[in-house]
Design an enzyme around this catalytic site. Structure first.
Site, mmCIF file in Angstrom:
data_model
loop_
_atom_site.group_PDB
_atom_site.id
_atom_site.type_symbol
_atom_site.label_atom_id
_atom_site.label_comp_id
_atom_site.label_asym_id
_atom_site.label_seq_id
_atom_site.Cartn_x
_atom_site.Cartn_y
_atom_site.Cartn_z
ATOM 1 N N MET A 160 0.809 -1.222 0.000
ATOM 2 C CA MET A 160 0.000 0.000 0.000
ATOM 3 C C MET A 160 0.847 1.279 0.000
ATOM 4 O O MET A 160 0.305 2.371 0.117
ATOM 5 C CB MET A 160 -0.967 -0.006 1.185
ATOM 6 N N ASN B 58 -7.640 -1.056 7.341
ATOM 7 C CA ASN B 58 -7.097 -1.730 8.522
ATOM 8 C C ASN B 58 -5.589 -1.989 8.447
ATOM 9 O O ASN B 58 -4.942 -2.126 9.482
ATOM 10 C CB ASN B 58 -7.876 -3.055 8.690
ATOM 11 N N HIS B 59 -5.001 -2.050 7.236
ATOM 12 C CA HIS B 59 -3.589 -2.442 7.123
ATOM 13 C C HIS B 59 -2.666 -1.401 7.765
ATOM 14 O O HIS B 59 -2.997 -0.211 7.839
ATOM 15 C CB HIS B 59 -3.199 -2.621 5.646
ATOM 16 N N ILE B 60 -1.496 -1.854 8.214
ATOM 17 C CA ILE B 60 -0.427 -0.940 8.664
ATOM 18 C C ILE B 60 0.902 -1.516 8.208
ATOM 19 O O ILE B 60 1.035 -2.730 8.078
ATOM 20 C CB ILE B 60 -0.372 -0.772 10.214
ATOM 21 N N TYR C 87 4.405 5.615 14.268
ATOM 22 C CA TYR C 87 3.091 4.961 14.170
ATOM 23 C C TYR C 87 1.999 5.891 14.689
ATOM 24 O O TYR C 87 0.947 6.072 14.058
ATOM 25 C CB TYR C 87 3.142 3.662 14.976
ATOM 26 N N ALA D 142 1.989 9.099 14.915
ATOM 27 C CA ALA D 142 1.773 10.235 14.002
ATOM 28 C C ALA D 142 0.794 9.854 12.891
ATOM 29 O O ALA D 142 -0.111 10.627 12.547
ATOM 30 C CB ALA D 142 3.102 10.675 13.403
ATOM 31 N N LYS E 39 -1.536 7.584 12.963
ATOM 32 C CA LYS E 39 -2.895 7.351 13.493
ATOM 33 C C LYS E 39 -3.568 8.676 13.879
ATOM 34 O O LYS E 39 -4.771 8.834 13.677
ATOM 35 C CB LYS E 39 -2.845 6.385 14.682
ATOM 36 N N ILE F 221 -4.489 -5.420 21.532
ATOM 37 C CA ILE F 221 -5.196 -6.605 21.035
ATOM 38 C C ILE F 221 -4.167 -7.719 20.814
ATOM 39 O O ILE F 221 -3.096 -7.466 20.261
ATOM 40 C CB ILE F 221 -5.915 -6.306 19.682
ATOM 41 N N GLU G 160 -0.678 -11.698 16.614
ATOM 42 C CA GLU G 160 0.698 -12.221 16.625
ATOM 43 C C GLU G 160 1.719 -11.087 16.590
ATOM 44 O O GLU G 160 2.679 -11.072 17.359
ATOM 45 C CB GLU G 160 0.873 -13.113 15.394
HETATM 46 N N1 LIG Z 1 -2.801 -5.342 17.676
HETATM 47 C C1 LIG Z 1 -2.944 -4.285 18.424
HETATM 48 O O1 LIG Z 1 -2.613 -4.294 19.634
HETATM 49 C C2 LIG Z 1 -3.553 -3.051 17.861
HETATM 50 C C3 LIG Z 1 -3.847 -2.896 16.531
HETATM 51 N N2 LIG Z 1 -4.422 -1.737 16.068
HETATM 52 C C4 LIG Z 1 -4.720 -1.551 14.661
HETATM 53 O O2 LIG Z 1 -5.420 -2.680 14.157
HETATM 54 C C5 LIG Z 1 -5.097 -2.880 12.794
HETATM 55 C C6 LIG Z 1 -4.669 -4.315 12.581
HETATM 56 O O3 LIG Z 1 -3.582 -4.629 13.427
HETATM 57 P P1 LIG Z 1 -3.042 -6.126 13.603
HETATM 58 O O4 LIG Z 1 -4.118 -7.081 13.240
HETATM 59 O O5 LIG Z 1 -2.387 -6.206 14.921
HETATM 60 O O6 LIG Z 1 -1.899 -6.157 12.470
HETATM 61 P P2 LIG Z 1 -1.167 -7.383 11.724
HETATM 62 O O7 LIG Z 1 0.278 -7.082 11.747
HETATM 63 O O8 LIG Z 1 -1.638 -8.692 12.227
HETATM 64 O O9 LIG Z 1 -1.733 -7.231 10.228
HETATM 65 C C7 LIG Z 1 -1.303 -6.217 9.376
HETATM 66 C C8 LIG Z 1 -1.833 -6.496 7.982
HETATM 67 O O10 LIG Z 1 -1.360 -5.498 7.084
HETATM 68 C C9 LIG Z 1 -0.648 -6.115 6.021
HETATM 69 N N3 LIG Z 1 0.462 -5.267 5.602
HETATM 70 C C10 LIG Z 1 1.668 -5.088 6.205
HETATM 71 N N4 LIG Z 1 2.436 -4.231 5.522
HETATM 72 C C11 LIG Z 1 1.699 -3.864 4.434
HETATM 73 C C12 LIG Z 1 1.968 -3.024 3.319
HETATM 74 N N5 LIG Z 1 3.129 -2.383 3.187
HETATM 75 N N6 LIG Z 1 0.994 -2.876 2.384
HETATM 76 C C13 LIG Z 1 -0.178 -3.524 2.503
HETATM 77 N N7 LIG Z 1 -0.490 -4.332 3.526
HETATM 78 C C14 LIG Z 1 0.454 -4.504 4.484
HETATM 79 C C15 LIG Z 1 -0.188 -7.466 6.584
HETATM 80 O O11 LIG Z 1 0.017 -8.460 5.610
HETATM 81 P P3 LIG Z 1 1.396 -8.605 4.743
HETATM 82 O O12 LIG Z 1 2.526 -8.590 5.721
HETATM 83 O O13 LIG Z 1 1.207 -9.887 4.016
HETATM 84 O O14 LIG Z 1 1.392 -7.445 3.821
HETATM 85 C C16 LIG Z 1 -1.389 -7.832 7.439
HETATM 86 O O15 LIG Z 1 -2.393 -8.403 6.640
HETATM 87 C C17 LIG Z 1 -4.035 -1.826 12.451
HETATM 88 O O16 LIG Z 1 -4.626 -0.714 11.842
HETATM 89 C C18 LIG Z 1 -3.477 -1.452 13.816
HETATM 90 O O17 LIG Z 1 -2.962 -0.143 13.821
HETATM 91 C C19 LIG Z 1 -4.740 -0.726 16.929
HETATM 92 C C20 LIG Z 1 -4.479 -0.827 18.254
HETATM 93 C C21 LIG Z 1 -3.851 -1.987 18.837
HETATM 94 C C1 LIG Z 2 -3.564 4.403 29.000
HETATM 95 C C2 LIG Z 2 -2.458 3.488 28.640
HETATM 96 C C3 LIG Z 2 -2.058 2.599 29.803
HETATM 97 C C4 LIG Z 2 -2.732 2.720 27.391
HETATM 98 C C5 LIG Z 2 -1.520 2.080 26.811
HETATM 99 C C6 LIG Z 2 -1.866 1.273 25.596
HETATM 100 C C7 LIG Z 2 -0.704 1.013 24.671
HETATM 101 C C8 LIG Z 2 0.471 0.448 25.381
HETATM 102 C C9 LIG Z 2 -1.129 0.194 23.457
HETATM 103 C C10 LIG Z 2 -2.360 0.833 22.763
HETATM 104 C C11 LIG Z 2 -2.144 0.688 21.293
HETATM 105 C C12 LIG Z 2 -1.020 -0.256 21.125
HETATM 106 C C13 LIG Z 2 -0.200 -0.327 19.812
HETATM 107 C C14 LIG Z 2 -0.994 -0.266 18.573
HETATM 108 O O1 LIG Z 2 -1.902 0.509 18.451
HETATM 109 C C15 LIG Z 2 -0.599 -1.042 17.431
HETATM 110 C C16 LIG Z 2 0.589 -1.647 17.361
HETATM 111 C C17 LIG Z 2 1.026 -2.136 16.048
HETATM 112 C C18 LIG Z 2 1.443 -3.559 16.112
HETATM 113 O O2 LIG Z 2 1.955 -3.988 14.864
HETATM 114 C C19 LIG Z 2 2.484 -3.716 17.208
HETATM 115 C C20 LIG Z 2 1.967 -3.275 18.534
HETATM 116 C C21 LIG Z 2 1.456 -1.836 18.573
HETATM 117 C C22 LIG Z 2 2.636 -0.908 18.472
HETATM 118 C C23 LIG Z 2 0.668 -1.577 19.881
HETATM 119 C C24 LIG Z 2 1.582 -1.458 21.124
HETATM 120 C C25 LIG Z 2 0.794 -1.210 22.422
HETATM 121 C C26 LIG Z 2 -0.116 -0.017 22.318
HETATM 122 C C27 LIG Z 2 0.749 1.211 22.143
#
Ligand SMILES: NC(=O)C1=CN([C@@H]2O[C@H](COP(=O)(O)OP(=O)(O)OC[C@H]3O[C@@H](n4cnc5c(N)ncnc54)[C@H](OP(=O)(O)O)[C@@H]3O)[C@@H](O)[C@H]2O)C=CC1
Ligand SMILES: CC(C)CCC[C@@H](C)[C@H]1CC[C@H]2[C@@H]3C(=O)C=C4C[C@@H](O)CC[C@]4(C)[C@H]3CC[C@]12C
Length: 275
Positions: free
Chosen positions: A75, A101-103, A165, A167, A169, A200, A203
């Site tokens: 992306m 949703n991707h990052i 990250y 920034a 969001k 959340i 992995e």
């Molecule tokens: N897990 C958490 O604790 C939290 C997550 N979030 C948000 O939730 C969403 C999902 O997170 P989560 O499920 O943990 O993430 P994952 O790392 O499990 O999934 C990320 C997805 O994005 C894809 N991706 C990675 N790089 C690229 C790229 N350059 N272009 C297109 N696609 C890409 C990956 O697949 P591939 O590598 O095959 O491209 C994968 O499908 C995100 O927006 C994240 O910010 C928010 C707060 C907390």
């Molecule tokens: C009031 C406070 C105690 C709350 C603290 C919550 C913090 C620690 C939580 C809230 C959102 C979380 C991050 C997030 O959004 C998404 C990702 C991307 C993923 O690929 C790797 C982990 C990461 C960096 C999470 C790391 C932990 C974070 C900062």
């Protein structure tokens, strides 16, 4: 009255709906694809890794998806972002829900001064969301559809070790909250839901932050379902897990220094070594 007049979510609401889910090869995105499949929606999923997407599509069909397709690529490329929406139009002649949703990969550590990393992350996590929205808006207007933007506590408050990250969001909040106002002013029936997620147990998250968190993350399956529900009900924002996200946000504007120190105290910062 407000409580009882609120519409409830029913899985049938998503039956036959045409949905794009980005970043759906793993984590929360993958779980959203499975929920949508069980509800009988049409899904088009994206990520970079074709093999993983193929497996998710196969499972979606098994679970009852009306149809399931994928597109792969990074992306960083805005042309891909636009092509995904074009593909939905070609496949289904329209679109009901766009789930952004991707990052891109990011580190969890002290900011290392790498401006190029920030630029790339802004492209993947922010600009591609805008590009997809621009392409999808005409068809979403036709269907009275919804845009779901997946964000984070780190997109609302300052969390250490995630400066780039965070920034990207915060940028999503600024852009999509402004756009939502414009859609309302112009009476355009497209909803925008900003999903504020706390920790959340995906992995990637467990690999990245388990050493600094005091508790395990919330379940990704439930999280994925709450995101879909919030979009179907056209909510303005979702907070999941509710208390863990909502309470810090309530404190934010009244006692910011307190929230800052509370946040630092909640993380095992001594386990983060400057890399
Ligand atoms: N897990 C958490 O604790 C939290 C997550 N979030 C948000 O939730 C969403 C999902 O997170 P989560 O499920 O943990 O993430 P994952 O790392 O499990 O999934 C990320 C997805 O994005 C894809 N991706 C990675 N790089 C690229 C790229 N350059 N272009 C297109 N696609 C890409 C990956 O697949 P591939 O590598 O095959 O491209 C994968 O499908 C995100 O927006 C994240 O910010 C928010 C707060 C907390
Ligand atoms: C009031 C406070 C105690 C709350 C603290 C919550 C913090 C620690 C939580 C809230 C959102 C979380 C991050 C997030 O959004 C998404 C990702 C991307 C993923 O690929 C790797 C982990 C990461 C960096 C999470 C790391 C932990 C974070 C900062």
């Amino acid at each position: 009255f407000c409580f009882y007049s609120k519409e409830d979510f029913k899985p049938e609401m998503m039956k036959g709906k045409r949905v794009i889910v980005t970043g759906a090869s793993t984590g929360i995105g993958e779980q959203m694809a499975y929920h949508l499949a069980r509800m009988g929606a049409h899904v088009l999923i994206t990520a970079r890794t074709e093999a993983k997407l193929q497996k998710v599509v196969t499972w979606c069909l098994e679970l009852g998806a009306a149809s399931a397709h994928y597109m792969y690529g990074s992306m960083e490329d805005m042309a891909l972002a636009e092509d995904v929406v074009k593909e939905a139009k070609r496949l289904w002649g329209g679109l009901d829900m766009l789930i952004l949703n991707h990052i891109g990969y990011t580190y969890f550590n002290y900011f290392d001064g790498d401006v190029e990393h920030l630029r790339k992350l802004l492209e993947i996590n922010f600009l591609s969301y805008v590009a997809m929205t621009v392409s999808a808006l005409p068809v979403l207007k036709e269907s009275g559809g919804s845009i779901l933007v997946v964000s984070s506590t780190a997109g609302k408050v300052g969390i250490p070790f995630v400066a780039p990250y965070s920034a990207t969001k915060f940028a999503l909040d600024g852009f999509f909250s402004s756009l939502r106002q414009e859609l309302i002013i112009e009476n355009i029936n497209v909803s925008i839901t900003l999903c504020i997620l706390g920790h959340i147990a995906t992995e990637t998250a467990e690999k990245t932050v388990s050493h600094v968190m005091q508790k395990p993350g919330a379940p990704k399956e439930e999280c994925a379902l709450e995101i879909i529900k919030s979009g179907a009900l056209r909510k303005r924002e979702l907070y999941y897990p509710y208390a863990a996200v909502r309470i810090p946000l309530l404190i934010r504007d009244w006692a910011p220094e307190f929230l800052d120190s509370f946040t630092r105290n909640r993380l095992n910062v001594e386990n983060v070594k400057r890399s």
